[in-house]
Every structure is written in C-alpha cells, then in structure tokens.
Scaffold this motif. Structure first.
Motif, short mmCIF file in Angstrom:
data_model
loop_
_atom_site.label_atom_id
_atom_site.label_comp_id
_atom_site.label_asym_id
_atom_site.label_seq_id
_atom_site.Cartn_x
_atom_site.Cartn_y
_atom_site.Cartn_z
N PRO A 1 0.83 -1.21 0.00
CA PRO A 1 0.00 0.00 0.00
C PRO A 1 0.87 1.26 0.00
N ASN A 2 0.48 2.23 -0.82
CA ASN A 2 1.15 3.53 -0.92
C ASN A 2 2.52 3.48 -1.60
N LEU A 3 2.95 2.29 -2.01
CA LEU A 3 4.19 2.17 -2.79
C LEU A 3 3.81 1.45 -4.08
N PHE A 4 3.06 2.15 -4.87
CA PHE A 4 2.32 1.62 -6.01
C PHE A 4 3.22 0.83 -6.96
N GLY A 5 2.81 -0.41 -7.24
CA GLY A 5 3.55 -1.25 -8.17
C GLY A 5 4.73 -1.96 -7.56
N GLN A 6 4.93 -1.84 -6.24
CA GLN A 6 6.00 -2.55 -5.54
C GLN A 6 5.38 -3.63 -4.66
N TYR A 7 6.16 -4.69 -4.38
CA TYR A 7 5.58 -5.87 -3.75
C TYR A 7 6.46 -6.40 -2.61
N HIS A 8 5.77 -7.04 -1.67
CA HIS A 8 6.44 -7.95 -0.74
C HIS A 8 6.51 -9.31 -1.43
N HIS A 9 7.69 -9.92 -1.44
CA HIS A 9 7.85 -11.25 -2.01
C HIS A 9 8.36 -12.22 -0.94
N SER A 10 7.79 -13.41 -0.91
CA SER A 10 8.39 -14.46 -0.10
C SER A 10 9.59 -15.02 -0.84
N VAL A 11 10.46 -15.70 -0.12
CA VAL A 11 11.72 -16.17 -0.69
C VAL A 11 11.48 -17.08 -1.90
N ASP A 12 10.43 -17.91 -1.83
CA ASP A 12 10.18 -18.84 -2.93
C ASP A 12 9.70 -18.13 -4.20
N GLN A 13 9.36 -16.87 -4.11
CA GLN A 13 8.94 -16.10 -5.28
C GLN A 13 10.06 -15.25 -5.88
N LEU A 14 11.23 -15.29 -5.27
CA LEU A 14 12.31 -14.42 -5.72
C LEU A 14 12.88 -14.83 -7.07
N LYS A 15 12.90 -16.12 -7.36
CA LYS A 15 13.44 -16.55 -8.65
C LYS A 15 12.71 -15.84 -9.79
N LYS A 16 11.38 -15.82 -9.74
CA LYS A 16 10.59 -15.18 -10.78
C LYS A 16 10.73 -13.66 -10.72
N ALA A 17 10.62 -13.10 -9.53
CA ALA A 17 10.64 -11.63 -9.38
C ALA A 17 11.99 -11.06 -9.79
N VAL A 18 13.06 -11.69 -9.35
CA VAL A 18 14.38 -11.20 -9.68
C VAL A 18 14.70 -11.49 -11.15
N GLY A 19 14.15 -12.58 -11.65
CA GLY A 19 14.35 -12.90 -13.07
C GLY A 19 13.89 -11.78 -13.98
N GLU A 20 12.78 -11.13 -13.62
CA GLU A 20 12.28 -9.99 -14.40
C GLU A 20 13.28 -8.84 -14.38
N VAL A 21 13.89 -8.62 -13.23
CA VAL A 21 14.89 -7.56 -13.10
C VAL A 21 16.10 -7.86 -13.98
N VAL A 22 16.57 -9.09 -13.92
CA VAL A 22 17.74 -9.50 -14.70
C VAL A 22 17.45 -9.40 -16.20
N GLU A 23 16.26 -9.81 -16.59
CA GLU A 23 15.89 -9.78 -18.00
C GLU A 23 15.91 -8.36 -18.56
N LEU A 24 15.63 -7.38 -17.72
CA LEU A 24 15.64 -5.99 -18.15
C LEU A 24 17.05 -5.41 -18.24
N GLY A 25 18.03 -6.17 -17.79
CA GLY A 25 19.40 -5.71 -17.87
C GLY A 25 19.89 -4.96 -16.65
N ILE A 26 19.08 -4.89 -15.61
CA ILE A 26 19.49 -4.25 -14.36
C ILE A 26 20.54 -5.12 -13.68
N LYS A 27 21.61 -4.50 -13.22
CA LYS A 27 22.76 -5.26 -12.72
C LYS A 27 22.79 -5.43 -11.21
N ALA A 28 21.93 -4.71 -10.47
CA ALA A 28 22.02 -4.74 -9.01
C ALA A 28 20.67 -4.56 -8.36
#
Length: 325
Positions: free
Chosen positions: A47-74
């Motif tokens: 709430p109030n941080l629009f478009g941002q999420y709390h992720h459990s550890v088991d969801q990080l592979k997918k969530a971080v994968g999107e970041v990596v796919e975009l070319g973000i390095k960190a």
C-alpha cells in the motif's frame, strides 16, 4: 538585426537533441530495491508504494528474473522478520529473512550484484535503527550489532553491504569485522548523507519500521544542513567506505552536486519512496505524465552527479531506455 546566438539550432529535432544531450541515464546506473517476507507463495502489493511488492523467498526466482531480463545489474534487499525484539536478533540470524533471500537469489542469478541494507529498524520492537538503552539509542552497542549483521550478510553471499543507520563509527567497525573474517573483498556502500526526511513515509509502511516512540532526528541529519554532509562523507571515507550515498535524492539535489564536486569516490543517490509515490499518485490523478516525470526526475539526479540511483522506478526506467535507445 543585431547578431545573436541561435541556441535553437541544436534543439531543432529529436535526432539533433540526442546528439548534443549532456546527461544520459543508463540501465547500468539503476539499483532496484526489493522487500522480502517470510511465508510461501506471497506476492503482495505494498500500500502507498504503487507497483512494488512484498515477495516471499520462494517467489524471488521469478521476481528477480524480471529484473535481470531488463538488464538491471544490481538489487538491494530489505527484509521483514516474523518476530522483532529489542536486540534486533533477527538482523544477524544465520537463517534470517535477508540471509535466506541472498542465498536464493545467488543460487539462480550468481552474476547479479546483491546489495543488502544493513540497519536494525525492521528488526527492533521499538523501530529505531539501533539498540535502545535507557530510552535512547546507544551508538557504540548499536555498531556492534550492525557489524554482526553485515558479517552475516557477507557469509550468506552478499556482494556488498550498505549501512543505513547513521550511527557514528559504524563504517569503520563493519570494515574491521569484515576484514577480520576474510571478507576484505566485500565493499561498503555507506548511506553517508541520510537526512531525517519526511519523504520516507511509504517505505516505513512497506518495511513496518516506523519508530514506536520519538523520532530519528538524534541520528539522521537535519535537512537544513549542508556543510555537515561534507563532514559525514569525509568521515565515512576515512573509515573505509567504498561508495557514498545521499538520501533522499530530489529534495537534496544541491547536496549531490556538492558531494560530487568535493569527492571523487563513486556516488549513489536514493530516489526514495515518497519521491516515487508523489509521481505515481500525481499521474494517477492526471496531474503529471508518469513516464515523462520519471525520466526527468532520474535524469536530474544523474545530472547532479550521481553515478548510480537506487529507485523503485528502476524496472520502468529500464523499459523506457530499451524503447528509446
């Protein structure tokens, strides 16, 4: 007619403007903050941080994968523990939430730079960034806990630690503890210039870390001060900081410029939750164009002298850069 300089010649087309553009934000400049929680199958919008999420550890592979796919390095990780106490024991626990998250991310994305926020506010029952004794934050006891936290992150596989607490001497103590434990190669990104800002509101909700009494003005900086920022940076560099940071960014553009002019070390700026949320909310109500405002804000931060930008807009900005070359 008297001759005059025709500056508009270099503004005549998109191609011409691109040719003479002085400042460019690159995908490699962006660092994406992420929030990790206990549990399973959790992807919960904050709430109030629009478009941002709390992720459990088991969801990080997918969530971080999107970041990596975009070319973000960190990325920079923030954790929300299940249990808090006065000693912030969850901050340095071997199986703490951030420690688990580091291992999960590095297992799937070993080349992604994983930075960890080193602070105690998410882990203390009172919500302060240090250990409280007799009603006040005890500086020297706090830096020992912070150093233990940084060490636990390094042991879990973090590539860089980022102390954000603003305790005196914490950079030096973290450097000592890391070096003593064979982590001389782990750099420190210090929140050297962190103001007691009103723009942290959405983050404090996201991280569940608002102080339960008082405020943080006895350790975070007075927004009115400029010269103090220079002293803070100098002290952190003398203690061993590898990267220095100014936080917030937009409200302190002048400080970013001042630090850049005086110091040659890599400089980060944190485009904080309130600065992000203002653009999102204004765009939602039709007061601003979101994408144009995002690009202008991040370009201003880069133009002021930041080498890297921590921002919740990192993924959106990366998409824009890809579309616009």
């Amino acid at each position: 007619m008297k001759d005059f300089k025709r500056s508009r010649r270099l503004r005549s087309s998109a191609e011409m403007r691109c040719l003479v553009q002085e400042t460019t934000v690159h995908i490699s400049d962006l660092i994406y903050p992420m929030f990790v929680v206990h549990g399973e199958n959790i992807k919960r919008e904050i709430p109030n941080l629009f478009g941002q999420y709390h992720h459990s550890v088991d969801q990080l592979k997918k969530a971080v994968g999107e970041v990596v796919e975009l070319g973000i390095k960190a990325i920079v990780l923030f954790g929300l523990p299940e249990v808090k106490d006065e000693e912030a024991s969850g901050a340095y626990a071997a199986e703490g939430i951030v420690q688990q998250a580091i291992r999960e991310v590095k297992k799937h994305y070993p080349n992604l730079l994983v930075i960890t926020d080193v602070c105690l506010c998410q882990y203390t029952s009172h919500g302060h960034c240090g250990v409280v004794k007799e009603g006040t934050v005890n500086n020297d006891e706090s830096i020992e806990t912070l150093a233990s936290t940084a060490l636990s992150h390094a042991m879990a596989g973090a590539d860089m630690v980022a102390p954000s607490d603003m305790m005196d001497g914490r950079v030096g103590r973290i450097r000592e503890v890391l070096d003593e434990n064979n982590f001389k190669h782990i750099p420190i990104m210090s929140y050297s210039v962190k103001y007691a800002s009103a723009f942290y509101g959405p983050f404090r909700s996201a991280a569940n870390c608002a102080p339960q009494f008082g405020d943080r003005k006895t350790y975070q900086m007075d927004p009115a001060n400029r010269l103090e920022a220079i002293r803070q940076v100098q002290a952190d560099l003398e203690e061993g900081a590898d990267i220095i940071m100014v936080k917030p960014a937009l409200a302190y553009i002048d400080i970013i410029r001042e630090v850049r002019d005086r110091f040659s070390m890599p400089l980060a700026a944190y485009h904080v939750s309130g600065e992000y949320a203002m653009i999102k909310l204004a765009a939602k109500h039709g007061l601003l164009k979101e994408e144009e405002s995002m690009v202008e804000a991040l370009t201003a931060i880069k133009r002021a002298g930041a080498d890297m930008i921590l921002t919740y807009f990192a993924k959106d900005m990366a998409r824009w850069i890809r579309r616009n070359g």
